[in-house]
Design an enzyme around this catalytic site. Sequence first.
Site, short mmCIF file in Angstrom:
data_model
loop_
_atom_site.label_atom_id
_atom_site.label_comp_id
_atom_site.label_asym_id
_atom_site.label_seq_id
_atom_site.Cartn_x
_atom_site.Cartn_y
_atom_site.Cartn_z
N LYS A 149 1.64 -0.55 15.34
CA LYS A 149 3.08 -0.56 15.62
C LYS A 149 3.56 -1.77 16.43
O LYS A 149 4.76 -2.01 16.54
CB LYS A 149 3.47 0.72 16.39
CG LYS A 149 3.46 1.95 15.53
CD LYS A 149 4.50 1.86 14.43
CE LYS A 149 4.39 2.97 13.42
NZ LYS A 149 4.80 2.62 12.08
N TYR A 200 -8.83 5.59 8.10
CA TYR A 200 -8.90 5.89 9.53
C TYR A 200 -9.86 7.07 9.68
O TYR A 200 -9.59 8.15 9.14
CB TYR A 200 -7.53 6.31 10.07
CG TYR A 200 -6.49 5.21 10.11
CD1 TYR A 200 -5.74 4.89 8.97
CD2 TYR A 200 -6.24 4.51 11.28
CE1 TYR A 200 -4.78 3.89 9.01
CE2 TYR A 200 -5.26 3.51 11.33
CZ TYR A 200 -4.54 3.21 10.19
OH TYR A 200 -3.58 2.23 10.24
N TYR A 250 4.38 6.49 10.20
CA TYR A 250 3.49 5.38 9.85
C TYR A 250 4.26 4.28 9.13
O TYR A 250 4.12 3.10 9.46
CB TYR A 250 2.36 5.91 8.96
CG TYR A 250 1.24 4.93 8.71
CD1 TYR A 250 0.15 4.88 9.55
CD2 TYR A 250 1.28 4.05 7.63
CE1 TYR A 250 -0.89 3.98 9.33
CE2 TYR A 250 0.25 3.15 7.40
CZ TYR A 250 -0.83 3.13 8.26
OH TYR A 250 -1.84 2.23 8.04
N HIS A 276 0.84 -1.20 0.00
CA HIS A 276 0.00 0.00 0.00
C HIS A 276 0.87 1.24 0.00
O HIS A 276 1.73 1.41 0.86
CB HIS A 276 -0.91 0.02 1.24
CG HIS A 276 -2.15 -0.78 1.06
ND1 HIS A 276 -3.28 -0.60 1.82
CD2 HIS A 276 -2.45 -1.77 0.18
CE1 HIS A 276 -4.23 -1.45 1.43
NE2 HIS A 276 -3.75 -2.18 0.45
N PRO A 326 -3.51 -0.17 19.43
CA PRO A 326 -3.39 -0.70 18.06
C PRO A 326 -3.35 0.35 16.95
O PRO A 326 -2.87 0.05 15.85
CB PRO A 326 -4.63 -1.59 17.92
CG PRO A 326 -5.58 -1.12 18.96
CD PRO A 326 -4.75 -0.60 20.09
C1 DHB Z 1 -5.07 -3.01 11.22
C2 DHB Z 1 -4.93 -2.73 12.55
C3 DHB Z 1 -4.46 -1.49 12.92
O1 DHB Z 1 -4.31 -1.18 14.21
C4 DHB Z 1 -4.14 -0.53 11.99
O2 DHB Z 1 -3.68 0.68 12.39
C5 DHB Z 1 -4.28 -0.82 10.68
C6 DHB Z 1 -4.74 -2.08 10.28
C7 DHB Z 1 -5.57 -4.34 10.79
O3 DHB Z 1 -5.84 -5.18 11.66
O4 DHB Z 1 -5.73 -4.56 9.60
#
Ligand code: DHB
Length: 397
Positions: free
Chosen positions: A301, A204, A389, A76, A297
Amino acid sequence: MSAPARTQVAIVGGGPAGLMLAHLLRLRGVDSVVLEARPRERVETRQRAGILEHGTVDALREVGADARMDELGLPHDGFELRFSGRSVRVDMQALTGHNVMIWAQTEVTKDLIALRLDQGEPLLFEAEVLEVSDVETDSPSVRYRHGGTEHVLHADVVVGADGSYGPARRAIPEHLVRRFERVYPYSWLGILADVAPSSHELIYARGRTGFALASMRSPTVTRAYIQVPNGTDAADWADDAIWDELSARFALDDGSFTLARGPITDKSVTPMRSMVCEPMRHGRLFLAGDAAHIVPPTGAKGLNLAVADVRVLAEALGEWFATKDERLVDAYSDTALRRVWRASHFSWTMTTMLHVDPDGDPFDEQLALSHLRHIGTSESARRALAENYRGLALGAV
Ligand code: DHB
């Protein structure tokens, strides 16, 4: 498989951190034994995040666990932020020259396990560590139960890669440990659904009622999350209610976005917290991954930090076993913690900017919206976000 009674590095924990470390050490001619408390099936199916930084991808290539990732992973180049009914794209590739790989932690773990077993190297499941001892001497040991009997594994070094509730960290005297912690006042309800992702990049969103994330596991499987109150039981959310909430939080003012719905095959709730434990080394015990630090999450990271830790540690231990030069092992904790704090700050930023704090006030909300608008209008703000990121180079934190 039974473990030898002695090895160079006893690795407590067979998640991605412990397994990756074992592989990196093997490439440097260092023997290890991996002890994992859970059954193989549980380790391989635990749903976690799915974004790999390029440094993590490099590590998988180095150890030779890259074939399925290259075939099935999805590179991506960017991701989208949504707030106030509008959208901002962050073009990571253009801003930083790097992309990320969508490839689930469950798949990474499966490949690392298969490779280890193919090599005939020691990896024991259902091996419950009871105690890590003598880490202040030059012959530490690990006592564990496996197949109904107790065993002792002697080693030159013990690595605790056994998660935030694992036993390894307890071998560091409490008065020498500094713990930093932040518990967030919300959780994530995550779903897997048999439906093609509605967007080819991750979204997001800061919706009026809270955060939502649209992610994916493959071209036919959607992964999505919504912010829910702490203490939420996933079973209390009907499938339609989840889709309605996701649709509302991703909605664009121009009406151009429609979320595709499909059968939900998995639902679970993840609490959100940050924790950092310093130092990451005591004598002959080294901590790596979740054993030393937890991030919320948002931004994915956790796995990337774990892999970054063990890359630094493998280099340091390789050097130490080869030459007895202690400089890199002595620097391990400080080196790893610099990246841990960078990722902790980034995860906190993403989390607070995108979630609606139920205990917050209108001032917090205006700050978050101002931050999002700034990312929309300033290329340097976008670049700073994109650099964090996609992951900073090992020496650049
Ligand atoms: C996923 C989880 C995340 O915390 C994130 O920032 C992006 C993707 C996932 O589980 O696909």
